[in-house]
Design a protein around this motif. Structure first.
Motif, mmCIF file in Angstrom:
data_model
loop_
_atom_site.group_PDB
_atom_site.id
_atom_site.type_symbol
_atom_site.label_atom_id
_atom_site.label_comp_id
_atom_site.label_asym_id
_atom_site.label_seq_id
_atom_site.Cartn_x
_atom_site.Cartn_y
_atom_site.Cartn_z
ATOM 1 N N GLN A 226 -35.608 -38.031 1.290
ATOM 2 C CA GLN A 226 -35.035 -37.587 2.572
ATOM 3 C C GLN A 226 -34.033 -36.440 2.407
ATOM 4 O O GLN A 226 -33.546 -35.906 3.394
ATOM 5 C CB GLN A 226 -34.329 -38.748 3.264
ATOM 6 C CG GLN A 226 -35.247 -39.833 3.747
ATOM 7 C CD GLN A 226 -34.475 -40.939 4.465
ATOM 8 O OE1 GLN A 226 -33.264 -41.039 4.371
ATOM 9 N NE2 GLN A 226 -35.211 -41.771 5.187
ATOM 10 N N CYS A 227 -33.733 -36.070 1.177
ATOM 11 C CA CYS A 227 -32.668 -35.096 0.940
ATOM 12 C C CYS A 227 -32.953 -33.752 1.626
ATOM 13 O O CYS A 227 -32.076 -33.193 2.280
ATOM 14 C CB CYS A 227 -32.452 -34.900 -0.561
ATOM 15 S SG CYS A 227 -30.941 -33.981 -0.935
ATOM 16 N N GLU A 228 -34.146 -33.240 1.488
ATOM 17 C CA GLU A 228 -34.479 -31.941 2.084
ATOM 18 C C GLU A 228 -34.335 -31.960 3.607
ATOM 19 O O GLU A 228 -33.746 -31.055 4.192
ATOM 20 C CB GLU A 228 -35.896 -31.530 1.686
ATOM 21 C CG GLU A 228 -36.235 -30.109 2.084
ATOM 22 C CD GLU A 228 -37.601 -29.679 1.570
ATOM 23 O OE1 GLU A 228 -38.205 -28.832 2.244
ATOM 24 O OE2 GLU A 228 -38.046 -30.172 0.516
ATOM 25 N N SER A 229 -34.839 -32.990 4.256
ATOM 26 C CA SER A 229 -34.721 -33.060 5.715
ATOM 27 C C SER A 229 -33.277 -33.306 6.134
ATOM 28 O O SER A 229 -32.824 -32.793 7.162
ATOM 29 C CB SER A 229 -35.650 -34.126 6.294
ATOM 30 O OG SER A 229 -35.287 -35.407 5.845
ATOM 31 N N TYR A 230 -32.546 -34.088 5.348
ATOM 32 C CA TYR A 230 -31.130 -34.304 5.639
ATOM 33 C C TYR A 230 -30.380 -32.973 5.628
ATOM 34 O O TYR A 230 -29.637 -32.652 6.544
ATOM 35 C CB TYR A 230 -30.516 -35.275 4.631
ATOM 36 C CG TYR A 230 -29.050 -35.512 4.895
ATOM 37 C CD1 TYR A 230 -28.650 -36.497 5.782
ATOM 38 C CD2 TYR A 230 -28.075 -34.723 4.296
ATOM 39 C CE1 TYR A 230 -27.303 -36.698 6.066
ATOM 40 C CE2 TYR A 230 -26.737 -34.916 4.578
ATOM 41 C CZ TYR A 230 -26.357 -35.899 5.456
ATOM 42 O OH TYR A 230 -25.026 -36.079 5.745
ATOM 43 N N LEU A 231 -30.596 -32.183 4.574
ATOM 44 C CA LEU A 231 -29.915 -30.893 4.458
ATOM 45 C C LEU A 231 -30.323 -29.930 5.571
ATOM 46 O O LEU A 231 -29.485 -29.195 6.098
ATOM 47 C CB LEU A 231 -30.168 -30.271 3.088
ATOM 48 C CG LEU A 231 -29.469 -30.995 1.936
ATOM 49 C CD1 LEU A 231 -30.003 -30.488 0.607
ATOM 50 C CD2 LEU A 231 -27.962 -30.838 2.026
ATOM 51 N N ALA A 232 -31.583 -29.934 5.949
ATOM 52 C CA ALA A 232 -32.033 -29.073 7.044
ATOM 53 C C ALA A 232 -31.285 -29.428 8.331
ATOM 54 O O ALA A 232 -30.902 -28.541 9.098
ATOM 55 C CB ALA A 232 -33.538 -29.217 7.236
ATOM 56 N N GLY A 233 -31.048 -30.724 8.532
ATOM 57 C CA GLY A 233 -30.293 -31.152 9.705
ATOM 58 C C GLY A 233 -28.822 -30.767 9.660
ATOM 59 O O GLY A 233 -28.147 -30.728 10.692
ATOM 60 N N CYS A 234 -28.319 -30.469 8.474
ATOM 61 C CA CYS A 234 -26.911 -30.072 8.323
ATOM 62 C C CYS A 234 -26.681 -28.579 8.581
ATOM 63 O O CYS A 234 -25.530 -28.157 8.731
ATOM 64 C CB CYS A 234 -26.420 -30.413 6.915
ATOM 65 S SG CYS A 234 -26.281 -32.185 6.613
ATOM 66 N N ALA A 235 -27.730 -27.790 8.627
ATOM 67 C CA ALA A 235 -27.570 -26.334 8.773
ATOM 68 C C ALA A 235 -26.779 -25.974 10.027
ATOM 69 O O ALA A 235 -25.876 -25.135 9.987
ATOM 70 C CB ALA A 235 -28.936 -25.652 8.782
ATOM 71 N N ARG A 236 -27.079 -26.613 11.140
ATOM 72 C CA ARG A 236 -26.378 -26.325 12.400
ATOM 73 C C ARG A 236 -24.892 -26.666 12.286
ATOM 74 O O ARG A 236 -24.029 -25.944 12.777
ATOM 75 C CB ARG A 236 -27.024 -27.111 13.538
ATOM 76 C CG ARG A 236 -26.429 -26.847 14.909
ATOM 77 C CD ARG A 236 -27.227 -27.583 15.978
ATOM 78 N NE ARG A 236 -27.243 -29.023 15.753
ATOM 79 C CZ ARG A 236 -26.379 -29.871 16.320
ATOM 80 N NH1 ARG A 236 -25.461 -29.420 17.141
ATOM 81 N NH2 ARG A 236 -26.453 -31.165 16.080
ATOM 82 N N ILE A 237 -24.590 -27.761 11.604
ATOM 83 C CA ILE A 237 -23.197 -28.179 11.425
ATOM 84 C C ILE A 237 -22.441 -27.142 10.598
ATOM 85 O O ILE A 237 -21.323 -26.744 10.940
ATOM 86 C CB ILE A 237 -23.130 -29.564 10.751
ATOM 87 C CG1 ILE A 237 -23.750 -30.616 11.672
ATOM 88 C CG2 ILE A 237 -21.705 -29.930 10.368
ATOM 89 C CD1 ILE A 237 -24.049 -31.936 10.997
ATOM 90 N N VAL A 238 -23.050 -26.673 9.520
ATOM 91 C CA VAL A 238 -22.413 -25.665 8.665
ATOM 92 C C VAL A 238 -22.204 -24.370 9.446
ATOM 93 O O VAL A 238 -21.123 -23.771 9.386
ATOM 94 C CB VAL A 238 -23.246 -25.422 7.387
ATOM 95 C CG1 VAL A 238 -22.712 -24.238 6.601
ATOM 96 C CG2 VAL A 238 -23.259 -26.678 6.521
ATOM 97 N N GLU A 239 -23.199 -23.947 10.203
ATOM 98 C CA GLU A 239 -23.060 -22.721 11.001
ATOM 99 C C GLU A 239 -21.917 -22.835 12.000
ATOM 100 O O GLU A 239 -21.112 -21.910 12.143
ATOM 101 C CB GLU A 239 -24.371 -22.423 11.733
ATOM 102 C CG GLU A 239 -25.480 -21.978 10.813
ATOM 103 C CD GLU A 239 -26.842 -21.957 11.483
ATOM 104 O OE1 GLU A 239 -26.984 -22.489 12.618
ATOM 105 O OE2 GLU A 239 -27.780 -21.418 10.875
#
Length: 114
Positions: free
Chosen positions: A28-41
């Motif tokens: 699940q790591c890749e999908s988890y990180l993809a979901g974090c992109a908006r938060i980082v932005e």
């Protein structure tokens, strides 16, 4: 994306570092990180944010490293109260993330390297 100017530090309040890691199922790591992109932005655009990174660990496939640097506790709290609420929380198996108040900063590689 271009780089944004580095804001000058206001030393009237200590800088806050949020650092640590979480674990997720390795698949699940890749999908988890993809979901974090908006938060980082959103965090990087927030007033008082000096740096934010959420990234995969180079060795452990289920570990996600967290690093945030904020001008002050007030800036961090303002972002937390208005920033996105993560839907990824259920995927977190363990959380080891702390806040640190920083009183002084020195460059590691000399004055010219930033």
């Amino acid at each position: 994306m271009g780089t944004r100017p580095v804001p000058q530090q206001d030393w009237s309040a200590p800088t806050v570092i949020v650092a640590g890691h979480i674990t997720v199922e390795p698949q699940q790591c890749e999908s988890y990180l993809a979901g974090c992109a908006r938060i980082v932005e959103q965090a990087r655009r927030a007033v008082g944010c000096l740096d934010v990174a959420i990234c995969a660990d180079l060795v452990d496939p289920g570990r996600v490293n967290i690093f945030e640097r904020w001008e002050s506790q007030a800036a961090l709290e303002t972002f937390r109260s208005s920033g996105p609420d993560t839907e990824q929380r259920p995927a977190m198996l363990t959380v080891s993330v702390q806040e640190y108040d920083i009183a002084d900063v020195r460059p590691v590689f000399g004055k010219e390297a930033e």
